[in-house]
Scaffold this motif. Structure first.
Motif, short mmCIF file in Angstrom:
data_model
loop_
_atom_site.label_atom_id
_atom_site.label_comp_id
_atom_site.label_asym_id
_atom_site.label_seq_id
_atom_site.Cartn_x
_atom_site.Cartn_y
_atom_site.Cartn_z
N GLU A 55 1.00 -1.29 0.01
CA GLU A 55 -0.03 -0.02 0.06
C GLU A 55 0.78 1.15 -0.06
OE1 GLU A 55 -2.20 2.03 3.52
OE2 GLU A 55 -3.50 0.54 2.76
N VAL A 56 1.96 1.08 0.80
CA VAL A 56 2.94 2.53 0.98
C VAL A 56 3.58 2.58 -0.35
CG1 VAL A 56 4.77 3.55 2.14
CG2 VAL A 56 2.95 2.28 3.42
N GLU A 57 3.90 1.62 -1.15
CA GLU A 57 4.56 1.83 -2.28
C GLU A 57 3.82 2.27 -3.34
OE1 GLU A 57 8.08 -1.80 -2.28
OE2 GLU A 57 5.96 -2.52 -2.46
N ALA A 58 2.31 1.85 -3.41
CA ALA A 58 1.49 2.43 -4.26
C ALA A 58 1.23 3.63 -4.20
CB ALA A 58 0.21 1.68 -4.08
N TYR A 59 1.35 4.11 -2.67
CA TYR A 59 1.05 5.64 -2.31
C TYR A 59 2.29 6.23 -2.78
CZ TYR A 59 -0.21 9.57 0.77
OH TYR A 59 -0.43 10.77 1.00
N ASN A 60 3.23 6.02 -2.73
CA ASN A 60 4.61 6.66 -3.17
C ASN A 60 4.33 7.16 -4.59
OD1 ASN A 60 7.09 7.88 -2.91
ND2 ASN A 60 8.19 6.12 -2.94
N PHE A 61 4.02 6.06 -5.46
CA PHE A 61 3.66 6.18 -7.02
C PHE A 61 2.86 6.85 -7.12
CE2 PHE A 61 6.12 1.86 -7.40
CZ PHE A 61 7.35 2.55 -7.71
N GLU A 78 0.77 4.21 -13.55
CA GLU A 78 1.13 2.93 -14.24
C GLU A 78 2.20 2.36 -13.28
OE1 GLU A 78 0.09 1.59 -17.29
OE2 GLU A 78 -0.98 3.36 -17.06
N ARG A 79 3.17 2.83 -12.61
CA ARG A 79 3.94 1.93 -11.57
C ARG A 79 3.10 1.70 -10.34
NH1 ARG A 79 9.48 4.82 -10.76
NH2 ARG A 79 9.93 3.13 -9.93
N ALA A 80 2.06 2.46 -10.15
CA ALA A 80 1.38 2.25 -9.00
C ALA A 80 0.37 0.95 -9.16
CB ALA A 80 0.45 3.47 -8.41
N LEU A 81 -0.04 0.71 -10.30
CA LEU A 81 -0.94 -0.24 -10.58
C LEU A 81 -0.51 -1.69 -10.17
CD1 LEU A 81 -2.49 0.46 -14.29
CD2 LEU A 81 -3.70 0.01 -12.23
N PRO A 82 0.55 -2.19 -10.45
CA PRO A 82 0.97 -3.58 -9.72
C PRO A 82 0.89 -3.60 -8.37
CG PRO A 82 2.78 -2.60 -10.93
CD PRO A 82 1.71 -1.76 -11.42
N LYS A 83 1.23 -2.43 -7.62
CA LYS A 83 1.22 -2.42 -6.24
C LYS A 83 -0.08 -2.32 -5.71
CE LYS A 83 5.81 -2.26 -5.95
NZ LYS A 83 6.51 -3.44 -5.54
N LEU A 84 -0.95 -1.82 -6.23
CA LEU A 84 -2.28 -1.57 -5.91
C LEU A 84 -2.93 -3.14 -6.14
CD1 LEU A 84 -3.41 1.69 -7.30
CD2 LEU A 84 -3.46 1.16 -5.06
N GLU A 85 -2.61 -3.88 -7.12
CA GLU A 85 -2.80 -5.14 -7.13
C GLU A 85 -2.46 -6.04 -6.09
OE1 GLU A 85 -4.89 -6.86 -9.42
OE2 GLU A 85 -5.11 -5.59 -11.29
N GLU A 86 -1.24 -5.76 -5.72
CA GLU A 86 -0.54 -6.63 -4.83
C GLU A 86 -1.27 -6.34 -3.50
OE1 GLU A 86 3.69 -7.19 -2.55
OE2 GLU A 86 3.55 -6.08 -4.33
N ALA A 87 -1.56 -5.17 -3.12
CA ALA A 87 -2.25 -4.79 -1.84
C ALA A 87 -3.52 -5.34 -1.74
CB ALA A 87 -2.21 -3.22 -1.63
#
Length: 924
Positions: free
Chosen positions: A227-233, A240-249
């Motif tokens: 979640e924090v990695e997605a938030y950072n992006f 686009e870089r946030a998408l895989p992190k959101l999927e993971e979260a």
């Protein structure tokens, strides 16, 4: 039974008594009873209550935030909220409870949680520096590895055993079946979020990578890490870089509300990138996770448009569905969103007028949805801007600024556009108004009477309209509106003169009639006497001369007034043509206004030379060499002895002017440097020579005059100083030097004004230039700006430019900063500064914190926060400056300054003090 109860009570009392006593002996090992007491008391008393306050504060911010489904949703509503001031009281209560826990129960297992919660409180307040301090302390003092080492000191045998088993421990996370889990990992997550808010995105990424790669990291934290990695992006707009992190979260989380938010944000990202099918599927995922009705409605609305984007339906089908949704009574409170979506469909179809109509309906049907109102205003502003209807655009941008959240990233762009349109809109309205008045003057009497009747009828209808209909009410150009009841009513019935005039008009037309019902029935034809189908004779019979005169009181009806109106138009056209080029770089519009408007209507305008030059620059930008050459020849032939002509015809003229300007600037810099060293006699001599060398009209004349007055004060005393300052005030009106002289004079007269420092070069605010100065330095290489070094206040290309977007905000909070020249002196200087604060500012609880801007740790900063505003911070700066070496230590070299919170964050963002030093020297 009573004996047993008394016995147990006595044992518990003694246990509590012994536990209290152990707190004073910090190095002594706690007994089981002591440890239990401290843990229970700190957990269920101070920490529990503070945590409840924290939860309530988060809920308050969340409830006060209105979702804007037209933009990518924020990850955290309470961060996006701009109502942080509303929780200040609760937060301080919570912080006070935590401080008591830390003071009385420092050795409990909940102390680290208290520091974590303290950082979270500061985070809610958007005091990210304060939050980082709390997390920094926690991570340093409660590092599990460091704590383990402390436990094993003096236990060599146990150390060896632990070393043998350390490999096994490293392979999997720690387990806490009967103990409280340390707050260390959660603190790392919150520290990363704090880094994100401060723009330190690389640091946040590094921290999360470290936590993710640590085999001891608990598995429950991996959803938060993603979640924090997605938030950072997301905060960097790297969707686009946030998408895989959101999927993971989304996959890792088992919390319904979080999963919903992740899914909705993913859907919005796909929609914004035009991936209609993926967006449709993502919104469908939202619906399957049981959203609130509000989110469900917006998801379904988006699915309708994404079906069109995916090619599943055509625009006609979408419009039919949206119109069907408008008729559904359940969607009454969402009509504004539906009309807004309909407007977007019209825009994509190129139907701008239909889009504007739909946006107006969106505003008319808005039921206090502030975020949607802002979106509708903004889209209307953009549409009118594209259509070059700048008055309407300006009005709607102003309305947007009133409705838009203060945390919105688009705020600066809209504010800049609104500011650029201020003068443009004003001059357009001047031209329109004066043209209308001149046109009325040319009308026949009959046409004037008909127009007066029409205007009076419109005035009456507008007076009867109920307050509302936001889309039809155009905001004031200036933006000044009176609050309800703040100004005298303009309703005709409350105007005594209007009432008497109306009575006379009535009696003239209908006679002295009795006050009775239905008196008008016999005169049915007179009811609609002002309708367009009425004859001229009927209209003339109803209106009085006084009414007509009142309607047309501003119409120019004499040669002098007509000339004045034309003069206003002429000046406005020149200014407008220049503004189109300078403010919004609309070169075709600039040419149209100056060439097709000004020169055509007023060929002998006094601003002909500047008009020619502006047209030369605009045609150059438009690559129209023939026209550019045409105006070049006109300038050189018709105005051969002007600065414009010399700049255009002689390429060396500009270089010579710049060289002279640079020489003058350097001369002033050297003189000022002597002043700071106390060489007042030499300074006075140099000022006298400056007048001979550069003439009495040189642009630094006010600065030299103020410097001379200061020298007089140092050489001849207070009375002479006062006389010299008054002379500066009288001779240089509306300049910064006049203002500074007034400040010094007020200080000398004993008023409570901070003692000012000598004025240094602040060329951007240099005023008092004559017209010849304005003409200098304009050449073909100016790229359409048409401003010389003189226009810019004497800046030359060699002068370093400030790195960073800094703002002068004297009313906002400030920090004190000591920029050290030697990193080796940091520790001793910090200790010395804290000792100084304790001795001289104990009540303010000031504390110095150290900071390294770069990884090489050169030139560190000592920061003392926080001061209410610039003046309070400046008082502290003056105090420490007067203390000399007493506050930093002997031999410590540092540059002292103050900095606003906004600029401090900008410094952290650019990781350099270089740009701010230039800004500080000029503004402070």
């Amino acid at each position: 039974m009573r004996k047993y109860t008394a016995f147990i009570g006595t044992i518990l009392f003694l246990a509590v008594l012994s536990s209290c006593a152990t707190q004073k002996k910090k190095n002594k090992k706690l007994t089981l009873a002591s440890r239990t007491y401290h843990n229970l008391t700190s957990h269920y008393n101070g920490y529990f209550n503070a945590n409840e306050i924290y939860k309530q504060s988060v809920a308050t911010l969340n409830d006060g935030y209105q979702e804007n489904y037209n933009q990518v949703l924020p990850m955290y509503k309470y961060v996006a909220s701009d109502q942080e001031k509303s929780i200040d009281g609760d937060v301080e209560t919570g912080v006070q409870k935590l401080s008591i826990v830390v003071q009385l129960h420092r050795r409990s297992d909940w102390t680290d949680d208290c520091y974590l919660l303290l950082g979270k409180f500061r985070y809610l307040q958007k005091d990210y520096e304060g939050a980082q301090e709390a997390f920094d302390y926690l991570l340093a003092e409660y590092n599990p590895v460091a704590l383990e080492k402390k436990k094993n000191i003096g236990k060599k045998k146990k150390k060896k055993k632990k070393k043998k088993s350390s490999k096994k421990k490293d392979e999997k996370p720690e387990k806490y079946p009967f103990e409280k889990r340390p707050a260390y990992e959660e603190a790392m997550l919150w520290m990363a979020r704090t880094y994100v808010e401060r723009g330190l995105h690389d640091d946040a990424d590094l921290l999360m990578t470290r936590l993710k790669n640590d085999k001891k990291t608990h598995k429950d934290n991996f959803d938060d890490i993603a979640e924090v990695e997605a938030y950072n992006f997301l905060r960097q707009n790297e969707y686009e870089r946030a998408l895989p992190k959101l999927e993971e979260a989304f996959d890792l989380s088992n919390k319904k509300k979080r999963k919903l938010r992740y899914a909705y944000i993913m859907a919005q990202i796909h929609q914004n990138e035009g991936r209609g099918e993926k967006a449709y599927a993502a919104f469908d995922k939202v619906l399957k996770n049981g959203p609130s009705y509000d989110m469900e409605f917006n998801a379904r609305l988006s699915m309708v448009t994404n079906a069109w984007l995916a090619g599943k339906e055509n625009s006609s089908d979408i419009k039919r569905k949206l119109n069907r949704m408008l008729k559904d009574s359940k969607n009454k409170e969402y009509k504004d969103r539906i009309y807004y979506t309909l407007a977007q469909v019209h825009m994509k179809e190129g139907e701008k007028q239909e889009a504007i109509a739909a946006l107006r309906k969106s505003l008319d049907n808005n039921l206090n949805n502030k975020s949607q109102k802002a979106e509708s205003y903004l889209l209307l502003g953009d549409l009118y801007y594209e259509e070059e209807e700048y008055v309407n655009a300006k009005n709607y941008y102003d309305s947007t600024l009133l409705s838009l959240a203060k945390t919105d990233d688009r705020l600066d762009r809209i504010q800049d556009r609104s500011d650029n349109l201020i003068e443009i809109a004003e001059n357009i309205q001047i031209i329109q108004l004066q043209d209308s008045l001149l046109a009325i003057n040319d009308m026949s009497d009959t046409e004037k009477i008909k127009l007066a009747a029409k205007l009076l009828k419109e005035r009456e209808q507008n007076a009867k309209k109920p307050v509302g209909g936001i889309s039809n009410v155009k905001p004031s150009l200036v933006g000044a509106t009176n609050s309800l009841g703040a100004s005298k009513s303009k309703f005709f019935a409350y105007n005594d003169r209007a009432t008497k005039r109306g009575r006379k008009s009535f009696e003239k037309r209908f006679g002295n009639r009795a006050l009775e019902d239905d008196w008008r029935r016999s005169l049915r034809k007179d009811i609609d006497i002002l309708n367009e189908e009425s004859s001229d004779a009927e209209i003339a019979e109803v209106l009085t001369d006084e009414q007509i005169e009142d309607v047309f009181k501003d119409v120019p009806n004499s040669p002098a007034k007509i000339a004045a109106a034309n003069n206003k138009i002429m000046k406005a056209m020149f200014r407008l043509g220049t503004l189109f080029r300078d403010k919004i770089q609309n070169y075709p519009k600039s040419v149209e206004t100056l060439e097709g408007g000004l020169l055509k209507r007023y060929p002998e305008t006094p601003d002909k030379l500047e008009t020619y030059y502006n047209l030369y620059l605009s045609h150059t930008e438009l690559k129209n060499r023939t026209k550019a050459k045409f105006y070049y020849d006109k300038i050189v032939k018709e105005f051969p002895n002007t600065t414009y002509a010399r700049v255009l015809s002689d390429p060396d003229f500009l270089k010579e002017a710049q060289a002279k300007d640079k020489e003058l600037t350097q001369y002033y810099d050297a003189t000022y440097a002597m002043f700071t060293k106390g060489q007042y006699k030499k300074v006075a001599d140099r000022i006298s020579n400056a007048n001979k060398k550069y003439g009495n009209s040189n642009k630094f004349k006010p600065k030299f005059a103020l410097l001379s007055a200061m020298c007089t004060g140092s050489l001849k005393g207070k009375d002479a100083y006062v006389v010299a300052l008054k002379e500066v005030i009288a001779k240089y009106p509306k300049t910064d030097e006049q203002n500074r002289a007034r400040e010094i004079l007020a200080y000398l007269e004993g008023k409570t004004v901070p003692k000012p420092k000598p004025i240094n070069i602040d060329d951007d605010k240099d005023k008092g230039k004559d017209d010849d100065d304005k003409d200098k330095g304009k050449d073909d290489d100016d790229k359409g700006k048409g401003k010389s070094d003189d226009d810019k206040g004497g800046k030359d290309d060699d002068k370093p430019k400030a790195k960073g977007n800094f703002k002068f905000e004297p009313a906002k909070g400030h920090y004190f900063v000591a920029f050290l020249k030697d990193a080796n002196q940091l520790k001793s200087a910090k200790e010395k500064l804290n000792e100084y604060n304790q001795a001289n500012h104990a009540k303010k609880a000031l504390r110095a914190n150290s900071l390294h801007l770069s990884t090489d740790k050169k030139n560190p900063l000592l920061v003392v926060r926080r001061f209410k505003n610039k003046d309070v911070a400046m008082e502290y700066l003056n105090d420490v400056s007067a203390a000399g070496e007493a506050f930093l230590g002997e031999g410590v070299k540092a540059e002292l300054m103050i900095i606003s919170l906004t600029n401090y964050r900008e410094v952290l963002k650019v990781k350099s003090m270089e740009g701010y030093l230039d800004f500080y020297r000029s503004e402070y």
